[in-house]
Design an enzyme around this catalytic site. Sequence first.
Site, PDB file in Angstrom:
ATOM      1  N   ASP A 215       0.807  -0.969  -0.020  1.00 17.21           N
ATOM      2  CA  ASP A 215      -0.026   0.055   0.166  1.00 17.21           C
ATOM      3  C   ASP A 215       0.958   1.307  -0.080  1.00 17.21           C
ATOM      4  OD1 ASP A 215      -2.015   1.993   0.318  1.00 17.21           O
ATOM      5  OD2 ASP A 215      -2.301   1.432   2.550  1.00 17.21           O
TER       6      ASP A 215
HETATM    7  C1  SPV Z   1      -6.936   2.238   4.000  1.00 23.11           C
HETATM    8  O1  SPV Z   1      -7.911   1.315   4.240  1.00 23.11           O
HETATM    9  O2  SPV Z   1      -6.226   2.000   2.860  1.00 23.11           O
HETATM   10  C2  SPV Z   1      -6.425   3.362   5.079  1.00 23.11           C
HETATM   11  C3  SPV Z   1      -6.827   3.060   6.403  1.00 23.11           C
HETATM   12  O3  SPV Z   1      -5.684   4.082   4.446  1.00 23.11           O
HETATM   13  S1  SPV Z   1      -5.382   2.078   7.230  1.00 23.11           S
HETATM   14  O4  SPV Z   1      -4.969   1.177   6.136  1.00 23.11           O
HETATM   15  O5  SPV Z   1      -5.937   1.695   8.390  1.00 23.11           O
HETATM   16  O6  SPV Z   1      -4.493   3.148   7.327  1.00 23.11           O
HETATM   17 MG    MG Z   2      -5.231   3.949   2.755  1.00 29.85          MG
END
Ligand code: SPV
Ligand code: MG
Length: 556
Positions: free
Chosen positions: A54
Amino acid sequence: MARAKKLRELFKKKETIWVAGAHDGLSAKLVEKNGFDAAWASGFEIAASFAVPDANILTMSQNLERSCEINDAVSIPVIADCDTGFGNSNNVIHMVKKYEAAGIAAVCIEDKLFPKVNSFISGRQELASLAEFVGKIMAAKNSQSSSDFMVIARVEALIAGHPVAEAIIRADAYIKAGADAILIHSKEKTQEQIVDFCRAWKKRAPVVIVPTKYPDFTEKQMNELGIKVVIYANQGIRAAARAMDEALGQINSQKTKDKLENKIASMDFMFALQEMDRMKKEEEVYLKTGKENISAVILGAGKPSYQKDLMELLNDIPPLMLDIKGKTLLQRNADILQGIGLKNISVVTGYGNDKVDAKGVKKIFNPDYEKGYILESLMKARKYLTDRVLVCYGDIMFDRHLIESLISRQEDIVLAVDPSFKNASRGSHVLELVRAKERPLTAIRTIGSKSNPVAEISSKMDKPSADYEFVGIAYFSKKGFNKLCQEYDAAKKKYAAKKFNSAESFQRASLADLLNEMAKNGCYIDTLEVRSGWIELHTFENYKLACLACGEAGNG
Ligand code: SPV
Ligand code: MG
């Protein structure tokens, strides 16, 4: 109502809006099914489902495509996690236009530097300058076309290690720049930071939280602090990953494979999520085959009198319900007819009526089945047969090609006929034999068989005079069936209790007797020559052949 408007209403009317993360249509469906107010198109979930970090590895288009998938699958509003806006203010402008046009209710952008890294990854968590992010918020708000569309500003100050005071300064600036709400994120194991932020914030604008790391925050506490939106951002995909891992592990270890089935979602559960029922209903209305106007009627009223071994196998059930490799003869034939596109399929029953049942088949009971015979049974179904008609005797198993060839013939009345009857083993069964107008050239297999109409059809014909056996399957155009009914009405008056062709009385007549009468009266009855594609079930040998044809031999 547009989904942006729906979300606005929720902000106005609901004390707390409950949101859960999704990464595709299926997970979004589960979010909606479980009563959440909105779906969060989670950057983390989408990236995880691609098995990439991510960290802005995926493009805006890839994220948008998934957001659309999520949006299409549900009717609740979708809030899209748009990371840092996929670049600078230019990218934000483009992003807002695209997301809003796609029907997404709100976007959330965070004040980190592009490319960002997931907030829970230690190390590099670089914040954008306040000025730059204020510019992005202004760009976003000035690019939306409906006033309902929302832009949520996500403050990452706490994630980057800054104090609550810095978070408040930033949040304040973002709201002044036009943001509709503030998402305050924390990676602490308790909600203390969030509580401190909310107390200092004093409900200046709606607050959104993502309690991934502090799941013990209670609803009561949240309400007291005036938290408007709670996003369970990634619990769904984490549950799915664990479940898939365990199930696949079990399958591969073979140990508990048998017990797995009741732990995983049933196929019906999956079909429901895919809206298979809706598709089926739509097919009924829209999926045209051009064959909807053909009604098929299967004539299975008579009490069987077959060879002893087959009678023993039947054990008092009507032949229609004879099990051939796990499916009854009637269901097998009905499935073939349905597969071709016939929708109106009926069966005329008599003997063993209570035991007859098949999916997609209408039952028509002939109470006179013992007195009458095939023709009477057919006429019991007459009122349901309004257009083109396919008539099949009930103790025949047929294949798709035979039926398709028959119903594609252009003549008004066509009988499927087989020249190989001389070698056929049907026990003592009386065959309905056909003499054609021209003797067929049996040595030459004709292609697309040239028309050779019926001169005579009778169960009393001697084999040497016959060219064919009537298979027991006939096709009638609308005109052809009307003609058959007219001839029936006329003959009924004329013959009543008298001998009628090969039948001892009109009531005991077969379809063949009426067809013979029509041929005698000059009616053109076409033949379709077939040499395979059907089995008449009169002996145990026939039954074994039928099982073989279905891919497995019967017992014995
Ligand atoms: C996501 O769901 O991509 C978020 C929330 O940004 S978290 O992963 O909890 O940061
Ligand atoms: Mg996010």
